[in-house]
Design a protein around this motif. Structure first.
Motif, PDB file in Angstrom:
ATOM      1  N   GLY A 130       3.751  14.263   8.818  1.00 52.56           N
ATOM      2  CA  GLY A 130       4.707  13.164   8.802  1.00 52.56           C
ATOM      3  C   GLY A 130       4.950  12.674   7.387  1.00 52.56           C
ATOM      4  O   GLY A 130       4.483  13.273   6.417  1.00 52.56           O
ATOM      5  N   THR A 131       5.661  11.581   7.284  1.00 48.89           N
ATOM      6  CA  THR A 131       5.995  10.983   5.992  1.00 48.89           C
ATOM      7  C   THR A 131       4.916   9.986   5.579  1.00 48.89           C
ATOM      8  O   THR A 131       4.054   9.610   6.383  1.00 48.89           O
ATOM      9  CB  THR A 131       7.338  10.247   6.071  1.00 48.89           C
ATOM     10  N   VAL A 132       4.986   9.527   4.333  1.00 47.41           N
ATOM     11  CA  VAL A 132       4.073   8.489   3.856  1.00 47.41           C
ATOM     12  C   VAL A 132       4.239   7.237   4.705  1.00 47.41           C
ATOM     13  O   VAL A 132       3.260   6.592   5.091  1.00 47.41           O
ATOM     14  CB  VAL A 132       4.319   8.179   2.361  1.00 47.41           C
ATOM     15  N   GLU A 133       5.477   6.889   5.023  1.00 45.77           N
ATOM     16  CA  GLU A 133       5.739   5.698   5.822  1.00 45.77           C
ATOM     17  C   GLU A 133       5.113   5.820   7.216  1.00 45.77           C
ATOM     18  O   GLU A 133       4.562   4.855   7.751  1.00 45.77           O
ATOM     19  CB  GLU A 133       7.248   5.449   5.942  1.00 45.77           C
ATOM     20  N   GLU A 134       5.196   7.012   7.802  1.00 46.49           N
ATOM     21  CA  GLU A 134       4.589   7.222   9.123  1.00 46.49           C
ATOM     22  C   GLU A 134       3.065   7.113   9.049  1.00 46.49           C
ATOM     23  O   GLU A 134       2.426   6.567   9.938  1.00 46.49           O
ATOM     24  CB  GLU A 134       5.006   8.577   9.695  1.00 46.49           C
ATOM     25  N   PHE A 135       2.496   7.621   7.949  1.00 43.70           N
ATOM     26  CA  PHE A 135       1.051   7.493   7.757  1.00 43.70           C
ATOM     27  C   PHE A 135       0.652   6.029   7.655  1.00 43.70           C
ATOM     28  O   PHE A 135      -0.312   5.587   8.288  1.00 43.70           O
ATOM     29  CB  PHE A 135       0.616   8.245   6.495  1.00 43.70           C
ATOM     30  N   MET A 136       1.389   5.277   6.857  1.00 44.87           N
ATOM     31  CA  MET A 136       1.059   3.864   6.658  1.00 44.87           C
ATOM     32  C   MET A 136       1.220   3.054   7.943  1.00 44.87           C
ATOM     33  O   MET A 136       0.494   2.096   8.169  1.00 44.87           O
ATOM     34  CB  MET A 136       1.921   3.267   5.538  1.00 44.87           C
ATOM     35  N   ARG A 140       0.839  -1.204   0.000  1.00 42.16           N
ATOM     36  CA  ARG A 140       0.000   0.000   0.000  1.00 42.16           C
ATOM     37  C   ARG A 140       0.862   1.238   0.000  1.00 42.16           C
ATOM     38  O   ARG A 140       1.955   1.219   0.524  1.00 42.16           O
ATOM     39  CB  ARG A 140      -0.903  -0.012   1.228  1.00 42.16           C
ATOM     40  N   PRO A 141       0.424   2.363  -0.487  1.00 42.39           N
ATOM     41  CA  PRO A 141      -0.815   2.544  -1.227  1.00 42.39           C
ATOM     42  C   PRO A 141      -0.723   1.916  -2.607  1.00 42.39           C
ATOM     43  O   PRO A 141       0.310   1.983  -3.255  1.00 42.39           O
ATOM     44  CB  PRO A 141      -0.962   4.056  -1.309  1.00 42.39           C
ATOM     45  N   GLU A 142      -1.808   1.310  -3.033  1.00 40.29           N
ATOM     46  CA  GLU A 142      -1.821   0.564  -4.288  1.00 40.29           C
ATOM     47  C   GLU A 142      -1.955   1.473  -5.506  1.00 40.29           C
ATOM     48  O   GLU A 142      -1.316   1.257  -6.523  1.00 40.29           O
ATOM     49  CB  GLU A 142      -2.974  -0.444  -4.266  1.00 40.29           C
ATOM     50  N   ARG A 143      -2.792   2.492  -5.413  1.00 44.42           N
ATOM     51  CA  ARG A 143      -3.062   3.351  -6.565  1.00 44.42           C
ATOM     52  C   ARG A 143      -2.334   4.684  -6.423  1.00 44.42           C
ATOM     53  O   ARG A 143      -2.180   5.207  -5.317  1.00 44.42           O
ATOM     54  CB  ARG A 143      -4.560   3.603  -6.676  1.00 44.42           C
ATOM     55  N   PRO A 144      -1.936   5.258  -7.542  1.00 47.23           N
ATOM     56  CA  PRO A 144      -1.315   6.589  -7.490  1.00 47.23           C
ATOM     57  C   PRO A 144      -2.227   7.626  -6.828  1.00 47.23           C
ATOM     58  O   PRO A 144      -1.764   8.513  -6.130  1.00 47.23           O
ATOM     59  CB  PRO A 144      -1.062   6.926  -8.959  1.00 47.23           C
ATOM     60  N   SER A 145      -3.545   7.502  -7.014  1.00 46.55           N
ATOM     61  CA  SER A 145      -4.469   8.469  -6.413  1.00 46.55           C
ATOM     62  C   SER A 145      -4.443   8.378  -4.891  1.00 46.55           C
ATOM     63  O   SER A 145      -4.623   9.380  -4.198  1.00 46.55           O
ATOM     64  CB  SER A 145      -5.891   8.257  -6.937  1.00 46.55           C
ATOM     65  N   ASP A 146      -4.221   7.166  -4.351  1.00 51.02           N
ATOM     66  CA  ASP A 146      -4.102   7.011  -2.896  1.00 51.02           C
ATOM     67  C   ASP A 146      -2.861   7.724  -2.386  1.00 51.02           C
ATOM     68  O   ASP A 146      -2.904   8.414  -1.370  1.00 51.02           O
ATOM     69  CB  ASP A 146      -4.043   5.537  -2.505  1.00 51.02           C
ATOM     70  N   LEU A 147      -1.766   7.553  -3.096  1.00 46.98           N
ATOM     71  CA  LEU A 147      -0.516   8.205  -2.703  1.00 46.98           C
ATOM     72  C   LEU A 147      -0.665   9.725  -2.778  1.00 46.98           C
ATOM     73  O   LEU A 147      -0.213  10.442  -1.875  1.00 46.98           O
ATOM     74  CB  LEU A 147       0.641   7.733  -3.580  1.00 46.98           C
ATOM     75  N   GLU A 148      -1.335  10.211  -3.822  1.00 49.05           N
ATOM     76  CA  GLU A 148      -1.556  11.658  -3.949  1.00 49.05           C
ATOM     77  C   GLU A 148      -2.396  12.183  -2.778  1.00 49.05           C
ATOM     78  O   GLU A 148      -2.129  13.260  -2.249  1.00 49.05           O
ATOM     79  CB  GLU A 148      -2.249  11.971  -5.278  1.00 49.05           C
ATOM     80  N   ALA A 149      -3.403  11.430  -2.368  1.00 50.52           N
ATOM     81  CA  ALA A 149      -4.249  11.854  -1.246  1.00 50.52           C
ATOM     82  C   ALA A 149      -3.447  11.882   0.048  1.00 50.52           C
ATOM     83  O   ALA A 149      -3.611  12.799   0.868  1.00 50.52           O
ATOM     84  CB  ALA A 149      -5.448  10.922  -1.114  1.00 50.52           C
ATOM     85  N   ILE A 150      -2.582  10.912   0.256  1.00 50.97           N
ATOM     86  CA  ILE A 150      -1.732  10.897   1.461  1.00 50.97           C
ATOM     87  C   ILE A 150      -0.784  12.095   1.434  1.00 50.97           C
ATOM     88  O   ILE A 150      -0.594  12.766   2.447  1.00 50.97           O
ATOM     89  CB  ILE A 150      -0.956   9.572   1.563  1.00 50.97           C
ATOM     90  N   GLN A 151      -0.211  12.373   0.273  1.00 52.39           N
ATOM     91  CA  GLN A 151       0.676  13.532   0.146  1.00 52.39           C
ATOM     92  C   GLN A 151      -0.074  14.823   0.482  1.00 52.39           C
ATOM     93  O   GLN A 151       0.413  15.658   1.232  1.00 52.39           O
ATOM     94  CB  GLN A 151       1.240  13.625  -1.281  1.00 52.39           C
ATOM     95  N   ARG A 152      -1.272  14.972  -0.084  1.00 49.95           N
ATOM     96  CA  ARG A 152      -2.056  16.195   0.081  1.00 49.95           C
ATOM     97  C   ARG A 152      -2.577  16.361   1.514  1.00 49.95           C
ATOM     98  O   ARG A 152      -2.499  17.433   2.093  1.00 49.95           O
ATOM     99  CB  ARG A 152      -3.233  16.177  -0.903  1.00 49.95           C
ATOM    100  N   ASN A 153      -3.094  15.300   2.086  1.00 51.91           N
ATOM    101  CA  ASN A 153      -3.787  15.389   3.376  1.00 51.91           C
ATOM    102  C   ASN A 153      -2.915  15.088   4.581  1.00 51.91           C
ATOM    103  O   ASN A 153      -3.349  15.307   5.717  1.00 51.91           O
ATOM    104  CB  ASN A 153      -4.994  14.450   3.381  1.00 51.91           C
ATOM    105  N   TRP A 154      -1.705  14.593   4.369  1.00 51.19           N
ATOM    106  CA  TRP A 154      -0.855  14.213   5.492  1.00 51.19           C
ATOM    107  C   TRP A 154       0.513  14.871   5.390  1.00 51.19           C
ATOM    108  O   TRP A 154       0.895  15.674   6.225  1.00 51.19           O
ATOM    109  CB  TRP A 154      -0.745  12.684   5.546  1.00 51.19           C
ATOM    110  N   VAL A 155       1.242  14.532   4.339  1.00 55.28           N
ATOM    111  CA  VAL A 155       2.622  14.995   4.197  1.00 55.28           C
ATOM    112  C   VAL A 155       2.671  16.512   4.027  1.00 55.28           C
ATOM    113  O   VAL A 155       3.419  17.202   4.728  1.00 55.28           O
ATOM    114  CB  VAL A 155       3.326  14.280   3.018  1.00 55.28           C
TER     115      VAL A 155
END
Length: 96
Positions: free
Chosen positions: A31-37, A11-26
């Motif tokens: 924190g980082t994507v890894e911290e979110f996961m 995870r994240p499986e889809r590019p749109s999921d990664l974009e949402a994590i970047q936008r709403n978290w990072v």
């Protein structure tokens, strides 16, 4: 393709999921994507409890008052916080 629930490394499986994590978290400095996961297994209990409690409620309103019993209350329960939430309210019916 895809993943099962325990395949967190995929995870994240889809590019749109990664974009949402970047936008709403990072991008908000949380924190980082890894911290979110890493948080996903921690809040699983909140998702399970929410599935038992439900996420919507219908309450009749009579003469401008909630039609609930004397000892009844309406509660909003935070299972994965504290954090800011948005509450939506829709009123349906016939007015005067």
């Amino acid at each position: 393709n895809g993943y099962e629930h325990n395949d967190l490394d995929k995870r994240p499986e889809r590019p749109s999921d990664l974009e949402a994590i970047q936008r709403n978290w990072v991008n908000k400095g949380l924190g980082t994507v890894e911290e979110f996961m890493a948080l996903e297994p921690i809040n699983a209990h909140a998702h399970l409890l929410a599935s038992l409690l439900g996420s919507s409620l219908s309450i009749p309103v009579i003469d401008g008052e909630l039609a609930i019993g004397q000892w009844q209350s309406v509660l909003m329960v935070e299972l994965d916080g504290p954090r800011n939430r948005t509450l939506a309210c829709s009123i349906h019916g016939i007015g005067d």
